[in-house]
Design a protein around this motif. Sequence first.
Motif, mmCIF file in Angstrom:
data_model
loop_
_atom_site.group_PDB
_atom_site.id
_atom_site.type_symbol
_atom_site.label_atom_id
_atom_site.label_comp_id
_atom_site.label_asym_id
_atom_site.label_seq_id
_atom_site.Cartn_x
_atom_site.Cartn_y
_atom_site.Cartn_z
ATOM 1 N N SER A 115 0.976 -1.030 0.080
ATOM 2 C CA SER A 115 0.294 0.433 0.054
ATOM 3 C C SER A 115 1.221 1.383 -0.225
ATOM 4 N N VAL A 116 1.579 0.889 0.201
ATOM 5 C CA VAL A 116 3.429 2.206 0.291
ATOM 6 C C VAL A 116 3.359 2.434 -1.176
ATOM 7 N N PRO A 117 2.913 4.216 -1.931
ATOM 8 C CA PRO A 117 3.521 3.964 -3.192
ATOM 9 C C PRO A 117 5.040 4.140 -3.568
ATOM 10 N N LYS A 118 4.788 3.124 -4.970
ATOM 11 C CA LYS A 118 6.411 3.406 -5.088
ATOM 12 C C LYS A 118 7.363 4.273 -5.268
ATOM 13 N N GLY A 119 6.669 5.091 -5.469
ATOM 14 C CA GLY A 119 7.775 6.329 -5.553
ATOM 15 C C GLY A 119 7.932 6.581 -4.217
#
Lengths: 222, 275
Positions: A115-119
């Motif tokens: 859930s942690v964005p790839k960015g």
Amino acid sequence: MNGQTISLILDSLGPLLRATVTSTIPLTLISFVLGLVLALGVALMQLSPVRVVSGLARLYVSLIRGTPLLLQLFIIYYGLPALGVRFNPFPAAVLAFTLNVGGYAAEVIRSAILSVPKGQWEAASTVGMGYVTTLRRVVLPQAARTAIPPLSNTLISLVKDTSLASTIQVTELLRVAQEAAAPTYEFFALYGVAAVYYWVVCLALSVVQSRLEARQNRYVAI
Amino acid sequence: MTESLSSLGSLSSPRSLGSSALQADPLVSVSGLAKSFGDHTVLRSIDFDVAPGSVTVLIGPSGSGKTTVLRSLNALDVADGGIVSIGDVEVDFGRRPVTKRQVATLRAQSGMVFQSHHLFPHLTVLENVTSGPVLAQRRDRSEVEAESRELLRLVGLEDKAESYPYQLSGGQQQRVGIARALAIRPQLMLFDEPTSALDPELVGEVLTVMKDLAAQGWTMVVVTHEIRFAQQVADQVLFMDGGVIVERGTPDEVLMRPRTERARQFLHRILDPLD
């Protein structure tokens, strides 16, 4: 309720409290902490690009989730001696519950990491962080926010699941209540006391959960 | 803002590296850069140089490959072939395998500013800026903090050091992103459409910081649709389409007197979208 029952309840308060504090709570906390460590490892394995590694982790999760906890407990305590591996009741229970939490919490942690964005991974790598630093300093702190409610669920379930250890001779809360009730047939009263104790422990954990959630929300707009 | 820049000393990369920016040995040299995602070829064969202290602006339609060029410069996208060199660091992407160490070394040469900032939401503004030097480069925390507060002053946010990113406007967030990228002491700054995600009234404050950096002598490669910024600040403009550089030259040459029909059409569309 007659006077005899009331005095039996009063007499049982101490021993049941002792069982809660010396057995149920340590069994829960030790298994949960070890289980979380295991779960983090399993979650990272599941996310591994190496197929054998992620496959093994998935198999493990599948086995744990696909079999009854009571059966896992029996296999470890009654089954393993056939292979020459023998545990005392308490360590057997810790092992079973750790493995169980490891399977369930791994799924929670895996999805929280995803859930942690790839960015965030990219930004961390552009300022020079490697995999471990990124995980520790950037990804897991953010994943924690997503993971805390479902992990609290796992923990609260575990508190009550430790009652299954009564079947392998662990003198935890339920077993002490059983032993006190058996000679007197005061099942309602003693199981009632045990239920209240479980409930109080779970209530306390719910309070801890809300505190943790409030802390996690300090950096998001609500 | 320009005044505070000059006090930064070691943080700035002065133009004095070469007597004339365009004649000096290039700081960045890209040759034969190629990249495909599956069947889709994004970059065919890209060649360009960037002189130290100069600003290169990449323009072109979406899907033209300009962002991939930028991301290849610090190996966020690993090219299939071609050579990227920044300063003394050279990576030949045609020679496999490209090691993690090569990627990390190349990446450390440049600071990256993302379209959607990608600030760390759980860290304060100051912790975001110090994250690279402290957590990755393991430099002394107190020294880094002083330097980072100076960088925040440079982007006009010294009073926001203890705020969390969500408490800032989009423009402020992007300026923190710039400070965070500067904090690792890169040789080169990369900007990937730094104003495209911003409300129009917030674009100016970010472009102003970027102009200040350019004036201070930072070497910059910028992907943007801000044509006026390119006109005012760029030393070199590259117009990309279909994975190749179609036109290159000074802002005047590429933006005012484009030679190809493709560049003319593109510029016409973004300068006059209703026409």
